[in-house]
Design an enzyme around this catalytic site. Structure first.
Site, PDB file in Angstrom:
ATOM      1  CG  ASN A   7     -26.175  16.167  -9.504  1.00 24.58           C
ATOM      2  OD1 ASN A   7     -24.854  15.695  -8.999  1.00 24.58           O
ATOM      3  ND2 ASN A   7     -26.026  16.415 -10.641  1.00 24.58           N
ATOM      4  CD  GLU A  34     -22.660  15.579 -12.025  1.00 22.76           C
ATOM      5  OE1 GLU A  34     -21.383  15.657 -12.454  1.00 22.76           O
ATOM      6  OE2 GLU A  34     -23.034  16.715 -11.711  1.00 22.76           O
ATOM      7  CG  ASP A 167     -28.915  18.022 -12.863  1.00 22.54           C
ATOM      8  OD1 ASP A 167     -29.364  18.757 -13.307  1.00 22.54           O
ATOM      9  OD2 ASP A 167     -27.575  18.110 -12.616  1.00 22.54           O
ATOM     10  CG  ASN A 169     -27.820  20.274 -16.013  1.00 22.48           C
ATOM     11  OD1 ASN A 169     -27.444  21.133 -15.357  1.00 22.48           O
ATOM     12  ND2 ASN A 169     -27.290  19.117 -16.223  1.00 22.48           N
ATOM     13  CG  ASP A 238     -31.563  19.042  -9.114  1.00 26.56           C
ATOM     14  OD1 ASP A 238     -30.963  18.195  -9.599  1.00 26.56           O
ATOM     15  OD2 ASP A 238     -31.072  20.381  -9.126  1.00 26.56           O
ATOM     16  CG  ASP A 267     -22.676  21.458  -7.334  1.00 22.57           C
ATOM     17  OD1 ASP A 267     -23.202  20.060  -7.282  1.00 22.57           O
ATOM     18  OD2 ASP A 267     -21.906  21.600  -8.113  1.00 22.57           O
ATOM     19  CG  HIS A 268     -27.194  19.437  -8.044  1.00 21.56           C
ATOM     20  ND1 HIS A 268     -28.032  19.702  -9.119  1.00 21.56           N
ATOM     21  CD2 HIS A 268     -25.999  19.462  -8.696  1.00 21.56           C
ATOM     22  CE1 HIS A 268     -27.511  20.122 -10.223  1.00 21.56           C
ATOM     23  NE2 HIS A 268     -26.171  19.922  -9.903  1.00 21.56           N
TER      24      HIS A 268
END
Length: 276
Positions: A7, A34, A167, A169, A238, A267-268
């Site tokens: 991501n 994303e 991802d 989530n 992930d 941030d991933h």
DNA sequence: ATGCCGGGCGAAGCCCGA
């Protein structure tokens, strides 16, 4: 054969880092989530310059997924998760990638499809966040997971090497968060969310990273806020899930944690598997 | 309890994320 997922939180603002990571780690297949742009705005030429074929399912402003592959993309099978024609989010793309020629390896081909050298089916997803709980966003997340379950049931009937990556989530277990109690009211760690993820796994899928790394402290996301990276307040959301035919070929799996300390990081961080 | 940080959009401040 290395397959990776990341991501990247905006492919255009992350392009230099993405290219550096591809050059450094050289995955055969790279899945992005994303990308936050339309198909037309996706910087395909930059990736093609590194030898990748590109398939994109984008959207203006947010969401968006893409698959890069050094081998031909035999079939971009699906764009958009089936099961709800009213769902306009670009969160799913599925393609078939031919595996490298087997070479001297004596393994019979009975369990990996029948085409030359075999194939790997890649399902790349960006599962809805679902926050805040108790809203239509959380209902959308759970509905999306039910649709994924139904679609994967069909794919498993193909008895192919299949990787479901991206991802999710979902924080699967308490060990997958540094501070699980701080996620108690979050959509990523709700009992319903975790149950839906288990139901998916219970179809016979293997969580590649957890299979290779049973220890705690294995994370793929650190929030930009509140010094989460510096304090190692991470979570593992992930994932790479493997069909039995893919799991048969698992050699290694890992997390490219080093990208999180780069300038202007996502941030991933990337997650990868190495298959025979 | 909220914001912290950050991208996208579009040109200020909101939406979205996790």
């Amino acid at each position: 054969m290395r397959i990776a997922t990341w991501n990247i939180n905006g492919v255009r603002s992350r392009l230099d880092g993405a290219l550096a990571w591809l050059k450094e780690t050289g995955p055969d297949v790279a899945c992005f989530q994303e990308i936050k742009c339309t198909d037309e705005a996706f910087p395909a030429e930059a990736f093609e310059g590194l030898g990748y074929n590109v398939a994109v399912h984008g959207q203006k402003g947010f969401n968006g997924v893409a698959i890069l592959s050094k081998r031909p993309l035999d079939e971009v099978a699906v764009k958009g998760l089936p099961g709800d024609a009213a769902d306009t989010h670009s969160r799913y793309i599925e393609a078939v990638v031919s595996r490298p020629e087997p070479g001297p390896e004596p393994r019979p081909e009975a369990h990996n499809g029948s085409r030359n050298g075999g194939v790997v089916r890649i399902a790349n997803l960006y599962l809805p966040n679902g926050n805040p709980i108790g809203t239509d966003k959380f209902a959308y997340k759970l509905a999306w997971m039910r649709r994924l379950q139904e679609h994967v049931e069909g794919l498993l009937g193909l008895e192919e090497p299949l990787l479901i990556v991206g991802d999710f989530n979902v924080i699967p277990e308490p060990v997958d968060a540094r501070n699980p109690q701080s996620w108690a009211d979050d959509a990523l760690f709700q009992p319903e969310t975790r149950a839906a993820f288990r139901t998916l796994l219970n179809l016979g899928l293997t969580d590649a990273v957890r299979a290779c790394h049973p220890e705690p402290g294995v994370y793929t996301f650190w929030d930009y806020q509140a010094g989460a990276w510096q304090k190692d307040h991470g979570i593992r959301i992930d994932h790479i899930l493997m069909s039995p035919q893919a799991a048969d070929r698992l050699k290694a799996s890992g997390i490219d944690k080093f990208t999180r300390s780069w300038e202007k990081p996502s941030d991933h961080v990337p997650v990868w598997v190495e298959l025979a």
